[in-house]
Design an enzyme around this catalytic site. Structure first.
Site, PDB file in Angstrom:
ATOM      1  N   LYS A  81       0.814  -1.202   0.000  1.00  0.00           N
ATOM      2  CA  LYS A  81       0.000   0.000   0.000  1.00  0.00           C
ATOM      3  C   LYS A  81       0.850   1.256   0.000  1.00  0.00           C
ATOM      4  O   LYS A  81       0.392   2.325  -0.351  1.00  0.00           O
ATOM      5  CB  LYS A  81      -0.897   0.014   1.257  1.00  0.00           C
ATOM      6  CG  LYS A  81      -1.877  -1.110   1.350  1.00  0.00           C
ATOM      7  CD  LYS A  81      -2.590  -1.036   2.724  1.00  0.00           C
ATOM      8  CE  LYS A  81      -3.370  -2.301   2.962  1.00  0.00           C
ATOM      9  NZ  LYS A  81      -3.884  -2.332   4.344  1.00  0.00           N
ATOM     10  N   GLU A 129       7.935   2.673  -5.951  1.00  0.00           N
ATOM     11  CA  GLU A 129       8.095   2.109  -4.587  1.00  0.00           C
ATOM     12  C   GLU A 129       8.174   3.232  -3.565  1.00  0.00           C
ATOM     13  O   GLU A 129       8.691   4.313  -3.869  1.00  0.00           O
ATOM     14  CB  GLU A 129       9.407   1.318  -4.519  1.00  0.00           C
ATOM     15  CG  GLU A 129       9.234  -0.192  -4.521  1.00  0.00           C
ATOM     16  CD  GLU A 129       8.751  -0.761  -3.197  1.00  0.00           C
ATOM     17  OE1 GLU A 129       8.078  -0.060  -2.429  1.00  0.00           O
ATOM     18  OE2 GLU A 129       9.048  -1.947  -2.943  1.00  0.00           O
ATOM     19  N   ASP A 130       7.702   2.978  -2.369  1.00  0.00           N
ATOM     20  CA  ASP A 130       7.815   3.978  -1.309  1.00  0.00           C
ATOM     21  C   ASP A 130       9.225   4.027  -0.734  1.00  0.00           C
ATOM     22  O   ASP A 130       9.866   5.062  -0.696  1.00  0.00           O
ATOM     23  CB  ASP A 130       6.781   3.701  -0.198  1.00  0.00           C
ATOM     24  CG  ASP A 130       6.797   2.251   0.296  1.00  0.00           C
ATOM     25  OD1 ASP A 130       7.609   1.434  -0.195  1.00  0.00           O
ATOM     26  OD2 ASP A 130       5.987   1.927   1.184  1.00  0.00           O
ATOM     27  N   ASP A 148      14.598  -0.719   1.742  1.00  0.00           N
ATOM     28  CA  ASP A 148      15.335  -0.940   2.990  1.00  0.00           C
ATOM     29  C   ASP A 148      16.404  -1.996   2.704  1.00  0.00           C
ATOM     30  O   ASP A 148      17.486  -1.678   2.224  1.00  0.00           O
ATOM     31  CB  ASP A 148      14.324  -1.376   4.063  1.00  0.00           C
ATOM     32  CG  ASP A 148      14.927  -1.494   5.450  1.00  0.00           C
ATOM     33  OD1 ASP A 148      16.148  -1.367   5.587  1.00  0.00           O
ATOM     34  OD2 ASP A 148      14.164  -1.719   6.405  1.00  0.00           O
ATOM     35  N   LYS A 160      17.128   3.607   2.223  1.00  0.00           N
ATOM     36  CA  LYS A 160      17.909   3.699   3.456  1.00  0.00           C
ATOM     37  C   LYS A 160      19.374   3.394   3.144  1.00  0.00           C
ATOM     38  O   LYS A 160      19.661   2.481   2.371  1.00  0.00           O
ATOM     39  CB  LYS A 160      17.382   2.711   4.501  1.00  0.00           C
ATOM     40  CG  LYS A 160      15.998   3.078   4.987  1.00  0.00           C
ATOM     41  CD  LYS A 160      15.561   2.182   6.136  1.00  0.00           C
ATOM     42  CE  LYS A 160      14.100   2.419   6.450  1.00  0.00           C
ATOM     43  NZ  LYS A 160      13.585   1.494   7.466  1.00  0.00           N
ATOM     44  N   PHE A 172      13.430   3.583  11.208  1.00  0.00           N
ATOM     45  CA  PHE A 172      12.068   3.277  10.789  1.00  0.00           C
ATOM     46  C   PHE A 172      11.275   4.582  10.687  1.00  0.00           C
ATOM     47  O   PHE A 172      11.268   5.386  11.618  1.00  0.00           O
ATOM     48  CB  PHE A 172      11.389   2.317  11.767  1.00  0.00           C
ATOM     49  CG  PHE A 172      10.090   1.785  11.249  1.00  0.00           C
ATOM     50  CD1 PHE A 172      10.061   0.747  10.338  1.00  0.00           C
ATOM     51  CD2 PHE A 172       8.885   2.360  11.633  1.00  0.00           C
ATOM     52  CE1 PHE A 172       8.860   0.270   9.822  1.00  0.00           C
ATOM     53  CE2 PHE A 172       7.680   1.886  11.135  1.00  0.00           C
ATOM     54  CZ  PHE A 172       7.665   0.840  10.221  1.00  0.00           C
ATOM     55  N   VAL A 173      10.642   4.797   9.525  1.00  0.00           N
ATOM     56  CA  VAL A 173       9.914   6.045   9.297  1.00  0.00           C
ATOM     57  C   VAL A 173       8.450   5.781   8.938  1.00  0.00           C
ATOM     58  O   VAL A 173       8.104   4.694   8.462  1.00  0.00           O
ATOM     59  CB  VAL A 173      10.571   6.886   8.165  1.00  0.00           C
ATOM     60  CG1 VAL A 173      11.914   7.442   8.601  1.00  0.00           C
ATOM     61  CG2 VAL A 173      10.711   6.076   6.876  1.00  0.00           C
ATOM     62  N   ASP A 191       3.430   3.255   6.819  1.00  0.00           N
ATOM     63  CA  ASP A 191       2.659   3.023   8.053  1.00  0.00           C
ATOM     64  C   ASP A 191       3.475   2.365   9.145  1.00  0.00           C
ATOM     65  O   ASP A 191       4.548   1.819   8.913  1.00  0.00           O
ATOM     66  CB  ASP A 191       1.474   2.110   7.743  1.00  0.00           C
ATOM     67  CG  ASP A 191       1.900   0.640   7.572  1.00  0.00           C
ATOM     68  OD1 ASP A 191       2.846   0.390   6.806  1.00  0.00           O
ATOM     69  OD2 ASP A 191       1.315  -0.245   8.232  1.00  0.00           O
TER      70      ASP A 191
HETATM   71  P1  IMP Z   1      12.820  -4.212   2.038  1.00  0.00           P
HETATM   72  O1  IMP Z   1      12.381  -5.470   1.370  1.00  0.00           O
HETATM   73  O2  IMP Z   1      13.609  -4.483   3.299  1.00  0.00           O
HETATM   74  O3  IMP Z   1      13.581  -3.284   1.095  1.00  0.00           O
HETATM   75  O4  IMP Z   1      11.526  -3.439   2.553  1.00  0.00           O
HETATM   76  C1  IMP Z   1      10.692  -2.758   1.683  1.00  0.00           C
HETATM   77  C2  IMP Z   1       9.289  -2.597   2.210  1.00  0.00           C
HETATM   78  O5  IMP Z   1       9.227  -2.638   3.637  1.00  0.00           O
HETATM   79  C3  IMP Z   1       8.749  -1.218   1.818  1.00  0.00           C
HETATM   80  O6  IMP Z   1       8.070  -1.272   0.585  1.00  0.00           O
HETATM   81  C4  IMP Z   1       7.839  -0.886   2.978  1.00  0.00           C
HETATM   82  O7  IMP Z   1       6.556  -1.410   2.767  1.00  0.00           O
HETATM   83  C5  IMP Z   1       8.459  -1.582   4.168  1.00  0.00           C
HETATM   84  N1  IMP Z   1       9.358  -0.668   4.902  1.00  0.00           N
HETATM   85  C6  IMP Z   1      10.704  -0.631   4.875  1.00  0.00           C
HETATM   86  N2  IMP Z   1      11.199   0.317   5.694  1.00  0.00           N
HETATM   87  C7  IMP Z   1      10.125   0.904   6.243  1.00  0.00           C
HETATM   88  C8  IMP Z   1       9.981   2.008   7.166  1.00  0.00           C
HETATM   89  O8  IMP Z   1      10.936   2.642   7.639  1.00  0.00           O
HETATM   90  N3  IMP Z   1       8.689   2.338   7.479  1.00  0.00           N
HETATM   91  C9  IMP Z   1       7.596   1.693   6.991  1.00  0.00           C
HETATM   92  N4  IMP Z   1       7.700   0.676   6.131  1.00  0.00           N
HETATM   93  C10 IMP Z   1       8.951   0.281   5.746  1.00  0.00           C
END
Ligand code: IMP
Length: 210
Positions: free
Chosen positions: A70, A126-127, A130, A158, A179-180, A186
Protein backbone atom coordinates in the site's frame (compact mmCIF):
# COMPACT_ATOMS: atom_id res chain seq x y z
CA UNK A 1 19.19 14.49 -8.21
CA UNK A 2 18.69 12.73 -4.91
CA UNK A 3 18.71 14.48 -1.54
CA UNK A 4 20.33 13.14 1.61
CA UNK A 5 18.46 13.95 4.77
CA UNK A 6 19.52 13.76 8.39
CA UNK A 7 17.65 12.84 11.51
CA UNK A 8 16.16 16.17 12.50
CA UNK A 9 14.52 19.09 10.78
CA UNK A 10 13.13 22.31 12.08
CA UNK A 11 9.50 22.69 11.11
CA UNK A 12 9.54 26.48 11.36
CA UNK A 13 11.36 27.05 8.06
CA UNK A 14 8.57 25.98 5.68
CA UNK A 15 6.29 28.38 3.81
CA UNK A 16 3.29 29.69 5.77
CA UNK A 17 0.73 27.32 4.23
CA UNK A 18 2.77 24.17 4.55
CA UNK A 19 3.93 25.25 8.01
CA UNK A 20 0.31 25.66 9.05
CA UNK A 21 -0.64 22.27 7.60
CA UNK A 22 2.42 20.66 9.11
CA UNK A 23 1.82 22.10 12.54
CA UNK A 24 -1.82 21.03 12.59
CA UNK A 25 -0.78 17.51 11.54
CA UNK A 26 1.95 17.61 14.17
CA UNK A 27 -0.60 18.64 16.74
CA UNK A 28 -2.81 15.68 15.88
CA UNK A 29 0.19 13.35 16.18
CA UNK A 30 2.26 15.16 18.78
CA UNK A 31 2.34 12.14 21.06
CA UNK A 32 3.54 9.88 18.26
CA UNK A 33 5.99 11.74 16.02
CA UNK A 34 9.55 12.22 17.26
CA UNK A 35 11.20 14.08 14.33
CA UNK A 36 10.18 15.25 10.89
CA UNK A 37 12.82 13.83 8.58
CA UNK A 38 11.52 15.11 5.24
CA UNK A 39 9.05 17.99 5.11
CA UNK A 40 6.03 18.19 2.84
CA UNK A 41 7.72 21.03 0.98
CA UNK A 42 10.90 19.01 0.31
CA UNK A 43 8.86 16.04 -0.92
CA UNK A 44 6.74 18.13 -3.25
CA UNK A 45 9.71 20.00 -4.68
CA UNK A 46 11.58 16.81 -5.42
CA UNK A 47 8.52 15.18 -6.98
CA UNK A 48 8.11 18.15 -9.32
CA UNK A 49 11.76 17.75 -10.43
CA UNK A 50 11.47 14.01 -11.01
CA UNK A 51 8.13 14.55 -12.78
CA UNK A 52 9.94 16.83 -15.24
CA UNK A 53 12.65 14.25 -15.77
CA UNK A 54 10.11 11.47 -16.36
CA UNK A 55 8.15 13.68 -18.79
CA UNK A 56 11.35 14.02 -20.85
CA UNK A 57 12.55 10.41 -20.49
CA UNK A 58 9.20 8.87 -21.49
CA UNK A 59 8.17 11.50 -24.06
CA UNK A 60 8.05 9.02 -26.92
CA UNK A 61 7.08 5.94 -24.93
CA UNK A 62 3.86 4.47 -23.72
CA UNK A 63 4.23 4.66 -19.93
CA UNK A 64 2.72 2.21 -17.45
CA UNK A 65 3.11 3.10 -13.77
CA UNK A 66 3.05 0.09 -11.47
CA UNK A 67 2.52 1.03 -7.83
CA UNK A 68 3.49 -1.23 -4.96
CA UNK A 69 0.65 -1.18 -2.44
CA UNK A 70 0.00 0.00 0.00
CA UNK A 71 2.91 2.28 0.78
CA UNK A 72 3.37 3.84 -2.67
CA UNK A 73 -0.18 5.08 -3.20
CA UNK A 74 0.37 8.64 -1.93
CA UNK A 75 3.67 9.08 -3.75
CA UNK A 76 2.30 7.60 -6.98
CA UNK A 77 -0.73 9.90 -6.96
CA UNK A 78 1.40 13.01 -6.55
CA UNK A 79 4.15 11.88 -8.92
CA UNK A 80 1.77 10.99 -11.74
CA UNK A 81 0.29 14.49 -11.70
CA UNK A 82 3.72 15.96 -12.40
CA UNK A 83 4.29 13.80 -15.48
CA UNK A 84 2.85 15.60 -18.49
CA UNK A 85 2.23 12.50 -20.58
CA UNK A 86 -0.61 10.05 -21.18
CA UNK A 87 -0.08 7.01 -18.95
CA UNK A 88 -1.77 3.95 -17.51
CA UNK A 89 -1.77 2.60 -13.95
CA UNK A 90 -1.63 -0.82 -12.39
CA UNK A 91 -0.91 -2.04 -8.87
CA UNK A 92 0.65 -4.94 -7.04
CA UNK A 93 0.32 -5.61 -3.35
CA UNK A 94 3.04 -7.42 -1.47
CA UNK A 95 3.32 -8.52 2.13
CA UNK A 96 4.63 -5.78 4.40
CA UNK A 97 6.16 -5.74 7.86
CA UNK A 98 2.73 -5.74 9.50
CA UNK A 99 3.23 -4.33 12.99
CA UNK A 100 6.95 -5.16 12.95
CA UNK A 101 9.73 -2.76 11.98
CA UNK A 102 12.14 -5.29 10.45
CA UNK A 103 11.74 -7.18 7.21
CA UNK A 104 11.38 -10.94 7.37
CA UNK A 105 12.91 -11.23 3.91
CA UNK A 106 9.96 -13.28 2.70
CA UNK A 107 7.94 -11.56 -0.02
CA UNK A 108 4.42 -12.65 -0.79
CA UNK A 109 2.29 -11.30 -3.64
CA UNK A 110 -1.10 -10.42 -2.18
CA UNK A 111 -2.42 -8.85 -5.36
CA UNK A 112 -0.98 -9.28 -8.84
CA UNK A 113 -1.20 -6.87 -11.80
CA UNK A 114 -4.56 -6.66 -13.57
CA UNK A 115 -2.95 -6.54 -17.03
CA UNK A 116 -0.11 -8.06 -19.05
CA UNK A 117 3.07 -5.98 -19.29
CA UNK A 118 4.59 -7.74 -22.31
CA UNK A 119 6.18 -5.04 -24.50
CA UNK A 120 5.19 -2.21 -22.14
CA UNK A 121 7.42 0.52 -20.69
CA UNK A 122 6.99 -0.12 -16.98
CA UNK A 123 7.98 2.24 -14.19
CA UNK A 124 7.77 0.52 -10.81
CA UNK A 125 6.88 3.03 -8.10
CA UNK A 126 8.09 2.11 -4.59
CA UNK A 127 7.81 3.98 -1.31
CA UNK A 128 11.02 2.87 0.38
CA UNK A 129 13.90 0.49 -0.20
CA UNK A 130 15.34 -0.94 2.99
CA UNK A 131 17.09 -4.32 2.61
CA UNK A 132 16.13 -4.29 -1.08
CA UNK A 133 14.66 -7.80 -0.86
CA UNK A 134 11.14 -6.70 -1.82
CA UNK A 135 12.30 -4.72 -4.83
CA UNK A 136 14.73 -7.39 -5.94
CA UNK A 137 11.96 -9.99 -5.85
CA UNK A 138 9.53 -7.73 -7.72
CA UNK A 139 12.03 -6.87 -10.45
CA UNK A 140 12.90 -10.52 -10.99
CA UNK A 141 9.21 -11.39 -11.13
CA UNK A 142 8.29 -8.58 -13.54
CA UNK A 143 11.26 -9.24 -15.86
CA UNK A 144 9.95 -12.74 -16.57
CA UNK A 145 6.87 -11.06 -18.11
CA UNK A 146 9.11 -9.39 -20.74
CA UNK A 147 8.27 -5.67 -20.55
CA UNK A 148 9.93 -3.41 -23.19
CA UNK A 149 11.64 -1.57 -20.33
CA UNK A 150 11.55 -1.75 -16.55
CA UNK A 151 12.82 1.04 -14.29
CA UNK A 152 12.33 1.92 -10.64
CA UNK A 153 11.23 5.18 -9.03
CA UNK A 154 11.66 5.02 -5.25
CA UNK A 155 10.76 7.83 -2.88
CA UNK A 156 13.40 6.81 -0.34
CA UNK A 157 16.29 4.46 0.12
CA UNK A 158 17.91 3.70 3.46
CA UNK A 159 21.69 3.97 3.49
CA UNK A 160 23.98 1.10 4.31
CA UNK A 161 21.37 -1.61 4.73
CA UNK A 162 20.84 -2.84 1.20
CA UNK A 163 21.47 -6.55 1.04
CA UNK A 164 21.15 -6.94 -2.73
CA UNK A 165 22.64 -4.70 -5.43
CA UNK A 166 19.84 -2.80 -7.15
CA UNK A 167 19.66 -0.39 -10.04
CA UNK A 168 17.29 2.38 -8.98
CA UNK A 169 17.13 4.96 -11.77
CA UNK A 170 14.94 7.51 -9.98
CA UNK A 171 15.52 7.83 -6.24
CA UNK A 172 14.31 10.97 -4.50
CA UNK A 173 15.77 10.78 -0.99
CA UNK A 174 18.43 8.83 0.82
CA UNK A 175 17.72 8.50 4.55
CA UNK A 176 19.50 6.97 7.56
CA UNK A 177 18.60 3.44 8.56
CA UNK A 178 15.71 4.34 10.85
CA UNK A 179 12.07 3.28 10.79
CA UNK A 180 9.91 6.04 9.30
CA UNK A 181 6.22 6.71 8.80
CA UNK A 182 4.10 9.14 6.80
CA UNK A 183 3.52 9.95 3.14
CA UNK A 184 2.13 6.45 2.51
CA UNK A 185 4.27 4.59 5.03
CA UNK A 186 2.66 3.02 8.05
CA UNK A 187 3.31 1.51 11.39
CA UNK A 188 0.50 -0.99 12.11
CA UNK A 189 -1.56 0.66 9.29
CA UNK A 190 -1.44 4.12 10.93
CA UNK A 191 0.26 7.38 9.85
CA UNK A 192 0.00 6.86 6.06
CA UNK A 193 -1.86 10.17 5.63
CA UNK A 194 0.86 12.38 7.11
CA UNK A 195 2.13 14.79 4.41
CA UNK A 196 5.71 14.46 5.70
CA UNK A 197 8.07 11.60 6.61
CA UNK A 198 9.06 11.27 10.24
CA UNK A 199 10.20 8.96 12.99
CA UNK A 200 8.04 7.69 15.83
CA UNK A 201 8.56 8.18 19.53
CA UNK A 202 9.83 4.97 21.18
CA UNK A 203 6.66 4.85 23.33
CA UNK A 204 4.60 4.11 20.21
CA UNK A 205 6.46 0.81 19.69
CA UNK A 206 6.44 0.02 23.40
CA UNK A 207 2.68 0.59 23.60
CA UNK A 208 2.15 -1.67 20.57
CA UNK A 209 3.90 -4.65 22.17
CA UNK A 210 2.63 -4.21 25.73
P1 IMP B 1 12.82 -4.21 2.04
O1 IMP B 1 12.38 -5.47 1.37
O2 IMP B 1 13.61 -4.48 3.30
O3 IMP B 1 13.58 -3.28 1.09
O4 IMP B 1 11.53 -3.44 2.55
C1 IMP B 1 10.69 -2.76 1.68
C2 IMP B 1 9.29 -2.60 2.21
O5 IMP B 1 9.23 -2.64 3.64
C3 IMP B 1 8.75 -1.22 1.82
O6 IMP B 1 8.07 -1.27 0.58
C4 IMP B 1 7.84 -0.89 2.98
O7 IMP B 1 6.56 -1.41 2.77
C5 IMP B 1 8.46 -1.58 4.17
N1 IMP B 1 9.36 -0.67 4.90
C6 IMP B 1 10.70 -0.63 4.88
N2 IMP B 1 11.20 0.32 5.69
C7 IMP B 1 10.13 0.90 6.24
C8 IMP B 1 9.98 2.01 7.17
O8 IMP B 1 10.94 2.64 7.64
N3 IMP B 1 8.69 2.34 7.48
C9 IMP B 1 7.60 1.69 6.99
N4 IMP B 1 7.70 0.68 6.13
C10 IMP B 1 8.95 0.28 5.75
Amino acid sequence: METHVGHERSIGTSSDTSFHRLSSQMEAHQNDIEHVLITEEQIQQKIAEVGEQLSADYADRDLLLVGVLKGAFVFMADLSRHVRLPMEFDFMAVSSYGAATQTSGVVRILKDLDHEILGRHVLLVEDIVDSGLTLSYLLKNLRTRRPASLEVCALMQKTGVQQVPLDIKYRLFEIPSVFVVGYGLDYGERFRNLPFVGTLRPEVYRDAVS
